[in-house]
Write a protein that holds these residues in place. Structure first.
Motif, PDB file in Angstrom:
ATOM      1  N   GLY A   1      44.967 -46.738 -18.369  1.00 45.95           N
ATOM      2  CA  GLY A   1      43.850 -45.774 -17.646  1.00 45.95           C
ATOM      3  C   GLY A   1      42.617 -45.928 -18.247  1.00 45.95           C
ATOM      4  O   GLY A   1      42.445 -46.366 -19.534  1.00 45.95           O
ATOM      5  N   ALA A   2      41.601 -45.415 -17.698  1.00 44.08           N
ATOM      6  CA  ALA A   2      40.116 -45.409 -18.237  1.00 44.08           C
ATOM      7  C   ALA A   2      40.017 -44.850 -19.448  1.00 44.08           C
ATOM      8  O   ALA A   2      40.529 -43.613 -19.635  1.00 44.08           O
ATOM      9  CB  ALA A   2      39.235 -44.943 -17.222  1.00 44.08           C
ATOM     10  N   HIS A   3      39.569 -45.425 -20.485  1.00 50.27           N
ATOM     11  CA  HIS A   3      39.284 -45.042 -21.665  1.00 50.27           C
ATOM     12  C   HIS A   3      38.351 -45.595 -22.573  1.00 50.27           C
ATOM     13  O   HIS A   3      37.944 -46.718 -21.940  1.00 50.27           O
ATOM     14  CB  HIS A   3      40.583 -45.301 -22.590  1.00 50.27           C
ATOM     15  CG  HIS A   3      40.918 -46.380 -22.727  1.00 50.27           C
ATOM     16  ND1 HIS A   3      41.670 -47.467 -21.930  1.00 50.27           N
ATOM     17  CD2 HIS A   3      40.893 -47.448 -23.685  1.00 50.27           C
ATOM     18  CE1 HIS A   3      41.952 -48.656 -22.268  1.00 50.27           C
ATOM     19  NE2 HIS A   3      41.487 -48.717 -23.699  1.00 50.27           N
ATOM     20  N   THR A   4      37.872 -45.456 -23.575  1.00 46.59           N
ATOM     21  CA  THR A   4      36.981 -46.003 -24.595  1.00 46.59           C
ATOM     22  C   THR A   4      37.802 -46.169 -26.026  1.00 46.59           C
ATOM     23  O   THR A   4      38.647 -45.557 -26.058  1.00 46.59           O
ATOM     24  CB  THR A   4      35.680 -44.910 -24.831  1.00 46.59           C
ATOM     25  OG1 THR A   4      36.125 -43.839 -25.599  1.00 46.59           O
ATOM     26  CG2 THR A   4      34.933 -44.778 -23.850  1.00 46.59           C
ATOM     27  N   ASP A   5      37.328 -47.281 -26.619  1.00 46.99           N
ATOM     28  CA  ASP A   5      38.050 -47.444 -27.716  1.00 46.99           C
ATOM     29  C   ASP A   5      37.388 -46.693 -28.930  1.00 46.99           C
ATOM     30  O   ASP A   5      36.509 -46.273 -28.992  1.00 46.99           O
ATOM     31  CB  ASP A   5      38.092 -49.122 -28.009  1.00 46.99           C
ATOM     32  CG  ASP A   5      38.868 -49.854 -27.042  1.00 46.99           C
ATOM     33  OD1 ASP A   5      39.745 -49.247 -26.372  1.00 46.99           O
ATOM     34  OD2 ASP A   5      38.711 -50.891 -26.898  1.00 46.99           O
TER      35      ASP A   5
ATOM     36  N   TYR B   1      23.982 -48.335 -28.277  1.00 41.33           N
ATOM     37  CA  TYR B   1      25.106 -49.148 -27.654  1.00 41.33           C
ATOM     38  C   TYR B   1      26.263 -48.097 -27.635  1.00 41.33           C
ATOM     39  O   TYR B   1      26.390 -46.904 -28.135  1.00 41.33           O
ATOM     40  CB  TYR B   1      25.783 -49.859 -28.782  1.00 41.33           C
ATOM     41  CG  TYR B   1      24.772 -50.941 -29.584  1.00 41.33           C
ATOM     42  CD1 TYR B   1      23.708 -51.165 -28.761  1.00 41.33           C
ATOM     43  CD2 TYR B   1      25.261 -51.770 -30.660  1.00 41.33           C
ATOM     44  CE1 TYR B   1      22.796 -52.348 -29.418  1.00 41.33           C
ATOM     45  CE2 TYR B   1      24.306 -52.782 -31.048  1.00 41.33           C
ATOM     46  CZ  TYR B   1      23.097 -53.023 -30.333  1.00 41.33           C
ATOM     47  OH  TYR B   1      22.295 -53.898 -30.997  1.00 41.33           O
ATOM     48  N   GLU B   2      26.771 -48.256 -26.276  1.00 45.17           N
ATOM     49  CA  GLU B   2      27.847 -47.095 -25.984  1.00 45.17           C
ATOM     50  C   GLU B   2      29.196 -47.899 -25.929  1.00 45.17           C
ATOM     51  O   GLU B   2      29.352 -48.944 -25.658  1.00 45.17           O
ATOM     52  CB  GLU B   2      27.469 -46.838 -24.365  1.00 45.17           C
ATOM     53  CG  GLU B   2      27.291 -45.421 -24.385  1.00 45.17           C
ATOM     54  CD  GLU B   2      26.745 -44.929 -22.867  1.00 45.17           C
ATOM     55  OE1 GLU B   2      27.654 -44.350 -22.316  1.00 45.17           O
ATOM     56  OE2 GLU B   2      25.580 -45.254 -22.552  1.00 45.17           O
ATOM     57  N   SER B   3      30.232 -47.024 -26.091  1.00 48.93           N
ATOM     58  CA  SER B   3      31.565 -47.511 -25.870  1.00 48.93           C
ATOM     59  C   SER B   3      31.739 -47.346 -24.470  1.00 48.93           C
ATOM     60  O   SER B   3      31.886 -46.129 -23.958  1.00 48.93           O
ATOM     61  CB  SER B   3      32.286 -46.624 -26.705  1.00 48.93           C
ATOM     62  OG  SER B   3      32.118 -45.196 -26.834  1.00 48.93           O
ATOM     63  N   THR B   4      31.963 -48.313 -23.804  1.00 50.02           N
ATOM     64  CA  THR B   4      31.945 -48.468 -22.326  1.00 50.02           C
ATOM     65  C   THR B   4      33.533 -48.217 -21.715  1.00 50.02           C
ATOM     66  O   THR B   4      34.580 -48.731 -22.543  1.00 50.02           O
ATOM     67  CB  THR B   4      31.660 -49.796 -21.881  1.00 50.02           C
ATOM     68  OG1 THR B   4      30.256 -49.875 -22.495  1.00 50.02           O
ATOM     69  CG2 THR B   4      31.758 -49.849 -20.527  1.00 50.02           C
TER      70      THR B   4
END
Ligand code: HRG
Ligand code: AKG
Ligand code: FE2
Length: 321
Positions: free
Chosen positions: A201-205, A256-259
């Protein structure tokens, strides 16, 4: 800051690696060129492919092949290294055991973490204490994976030197107390084919930088752009897909973003992926760098986060028991 990017750039980091042990690397024209591309990719998408990374393609393939062989074993064999809280969340988890935002993911995995010795980080580190559980079948698994981890760690450190320059800092911003003793995570993941449910599922690292070594021929990883469209990150053989994690978002004060990203394997074939996560020191207290605050208007956009707390809070909610 993510934009409406439609594709993910490929960056040849050869020139960066050629000079990464030279303290004056920032003045080298080849390095400057790579740094510029890293800066642009990190601002626009938070995702980029790297080629020219120096890790032999045969090793990338061999690691995926061994992973595939392990997942082909019967469940009774795989569960000999079952992941539990007692094992520091290390080991094998079957399909549906990992959850993202409350929904079971349609993947199986082996999770590995840098070793945490008893008492190493006090109460903070307690849940992660343990050594990795390696399968004995297929043979040579541990040996090959440890070699893989050591090369990914070195490569990530060097890419982070380029990113440090891209942020306007010294090449060594992410060494010493920040990430001089970088924690790492590795997930060996298998996604059953012909599956319309979400593989992950959609997540950021969670950390600084992720290196994804994905199966050739299967298009499954997708990255969300600013308008909310899902942009494919198709396999590019011999490359890693790299993306920024939550700790780098904080250090960079949101420059910078965590996409967000997700995985769906609707292809008929089983898909294997190896995700290596390069993180800060386990006990690092992470806050926006001064150089980044200046570039983003002076105000701090994020408070302080302790990486180990962030990791533990994720790990403790990632599994169904
Ligand atoms: N160590 C890392 N970054 N793992 C990423 C896995 C993402 C899925 C996880 N269930 C979640 O909800 O975060
Ligand atoms: O399977 C992939 O391509 C990516 C997996 C991923 O995003 C993760 O494990 O954090
Ligand atoms: Fe991810």
């Amino acid at each position: 800051m993510a934009t409406d990017f439609k594709s993910i750039p490929i960056i040849d980091i050869g020139p960066l690696l050629a000079k990464c042990d030279d303290p004056k690397m920032g003045q080298d024209p080849g390095v400057a060129q790579v740094v510029k591309q890293l800066d642009q990719a990190c601002k626009e998408a938070g995702f980029f492919y790297v080629k020219g990374h120096g890790i032999p393609e045969t090793l990338l393939k061999e690691a995926k092949n061994l992973t595939r062989k392990f997942f082909e074993l019967p469940y009774e064999e795989k569960t000999k290294i079952k992941m539990t809280a007692d094992k520091g969340y290390r080991g094998y988890q079957r399909i549906g055991e990992n959850i993202t935002k409350g929904v079971p993911d349609i993947h199986e995995a082996i999770d590995c973490y840098k070793e945490v010795k008893p008492g190493m980080y006090g109460d903070l580190g307690k849940p992660m204490e343990g050594c990795n559980q390696w399968p004995t079948n297929p043979p040579n698994f541990k040996l090959l994976m440890e070699e893989y981890i050591s090369l990914c760690t070195e490569l990530s450190k060097n890419i982070m030197r380029g990113i440090a320059l891209a942020l306007g800092g010294s090449p060594y911003e992410f060494e010493g107390e920040r990430a001089g003793d970088a924690f790492w995570v590795m997930r060996l993941i298998g996604y059953p084919g012909s599956c319309n449910d979400i593989g992950c599922g959609a997540h950021t690292d969670y950390g600084l930088l992720t290196l994804v070594n994905q199966d050739d021929d299967i298009n499954a990883l997708q990255v969300r752009n600013l308008s909310g469209e899902w942009i494919s990150a198709p396999p590019v053989p011999g490359t890693f897909v790299c993306n920024i994690g939550d700790m780098l978002k904080i250090y960079s004060n949101g420059l910078y973003e965590s996409t967000l990203h997700q995985v769906t394997n609707s292809a008929p074939k089983y898909r294997v992926c190896i995700a290596y996560f390069y993180e800060t020191n386990f006990d690092a207290a992470v806050e926006p760098l001064d150089i980044c605050k200046q570039r983003t208007g002076g105000a701090k956009k994020f408070g302080r986060a302790v990486y180990g707390e962030h990791l533990v809070s994720k790990v403790q909610t990632n599994f169904v028991y």
